[in-house]
Design an enzyme around this catalytic site. Structure first.
Site, PDB file in Angstrom:
ATOM      1  N   ASP A 123      -1.095 -13.495  19.083  1.00  0.00           N
ATOM      2  CA  ASP A 123      -2.010 -13.057  17.761  1.00  0.00           C
ATOM      3  C   ASP A 123      -3.174 -12.149  18.666  1.00  0.00           C
ATOM      4  OD1 ASP A 123      -1.091 -14.868  16.192  1.00  0.00           O
ATOM      5  OD2 ASP A 123      -1.918 -16.285  16.880  1.00  0.00           O
TER       6      ASP A 123
HETATM    7  N1  URA Z   1       1.889 -19.070  18.981  1.00  0.00           N
HETATM    8  C1  URA Z   1       0.441 -18.750  17.686  1.00  0.00           C
HETATM    9  O1  URA Z   1       0.371 -19.516  17.597  1.00  0.00           O
HETATM   10  N2  URA Z   1       0.484 -17.410  18.237  1.00  0.00           N
HETATM   11  C2  URA Z   1       0.847 -16.569  18.903  1.00  0.00           C
HETATM   12  O2  URA Z   1       0.138 -15.666  19.490  1.00  0.00           O
HETATM   13  C3  URA Z   1       2.177 -16.908  19.395  1.00  0.00           C
HETATM   14  C4  URA Z   1       2.705 -18.042  19.239  1.00  0.00           C
END
Ligand code: URA
Length: 241
Positions: free
Chosen positions: A108
């Site tokens: 993310d």
């Molecule tokens: N889980 C999440 O919540 N975000 C990420 O970027 C990767 C795994």
């Protein structure tokens, strides 16, 4: 911008001839760059931008496969191009790799840590496809604490907001202080915002998230925002998982 190389090196990269024999081809007037016959040695071409022909046939470098690890900072999107013009993980490579790389899966915008980049589609498929069950390990900082019951639920599997039931996660408590709890969690699925949603499902909020390992490939002490090539050992391990 693509890499700039001497013409004889370019021809060799295309698998047409050795550098030495490429010089002979140039001397013999068999090589054209962007439609112009080349009559001298030493000119340079840009990979991906200039068109080179040998005996009238266009030649292209055999593409090399690249495997890179990046320590992604918060504030970068894990795509090649962002529709909102935000900085992308590709920007962090600084144009140093003469190939079009893409991220293997995603982190993310607000997650940092280990992201693999490659131009090898089979490799990316292998790492990201759930059937291969590749472990991904994260360090999550939670606001407040987490109950024993919450930990037990995560270890068994929890139902996310969209009804998906997660596989059992490995969880280790690392630290608790001043209103925060730090845990290490390993999962092998890759649903959107999965780690954050898993903690939400047990009433906890993730305030910082960092991926520290994919399989046995670890982020180690690679500085934030920097990248390095995977070692041949790491590549073959990930390919053969
Ligand atoms: N889980 C999440 O919540 N975000 C990420 O970027 C990767 C795994």
């Amino acid at each position: 911008m693509g890499e700039i190389v001497r013409l004889q090196k370019y021809i060799a990269m295309c698998g047409v001839a050795s550098r030495r024999n490429a010089e002979t081809l140039i001397d013999e007037g068999k090589v054209c760059v962007n439609g112009q016959k080349v009559s001298e040695q030493g000119i340079k071409v840009e990979i991906g931008a200039d068109t080179v022909t040998v005996d009238g046939k266009t030649v292209k470098p055999i593409s090399k496969q690249y495997y890179i690890m990046l320590n992604k900072p918060v504030g970068y999107v894990s795509t090649v191009k962002d529709q909102f013009e935000r900085p992308t993980v590709i920007d962090l490579l600084g144009g140093e790799i003469p190939a079009r790389l893409f991220p293997v899966g995603r982190l993310d915008y607000d997650t940092e840590g280990l992201l693999l980049l490659t131009n090898d589609g089979d490799f990316a498929y292998k790492i990201t496809h759930p059937k291969h069950k590749v472990d991904k390990t994260y360090i999550a900082v939670l606001k407040g604490g987490i109950s024993i019951k919450g930990l037990a639920q995560l270890r068994r599997g929890v139902r996310l907001d969209d009804g998906f039931v997660t596989s059992p996660a490995e969880i280790e408590m690392l630290n608790t202080d001043a209103g925060h709890t730090t845990v290490k969690i390993t999962i092998h699925e890759g649903k959107n915002r999965q780690v954050r949603r898993m903690f939400e499902a047990v009433g906890s909020k993730v305030v910082e998230l960092q991926r520290v390992a994919i399989g046995r490939t670890e982020l180690g002490n690679l500085p934030l925002g920097r990248w390095r090539y995977l070692t041949s050992h790491e590549i073959s391990f990930l390919k053969n998982m």
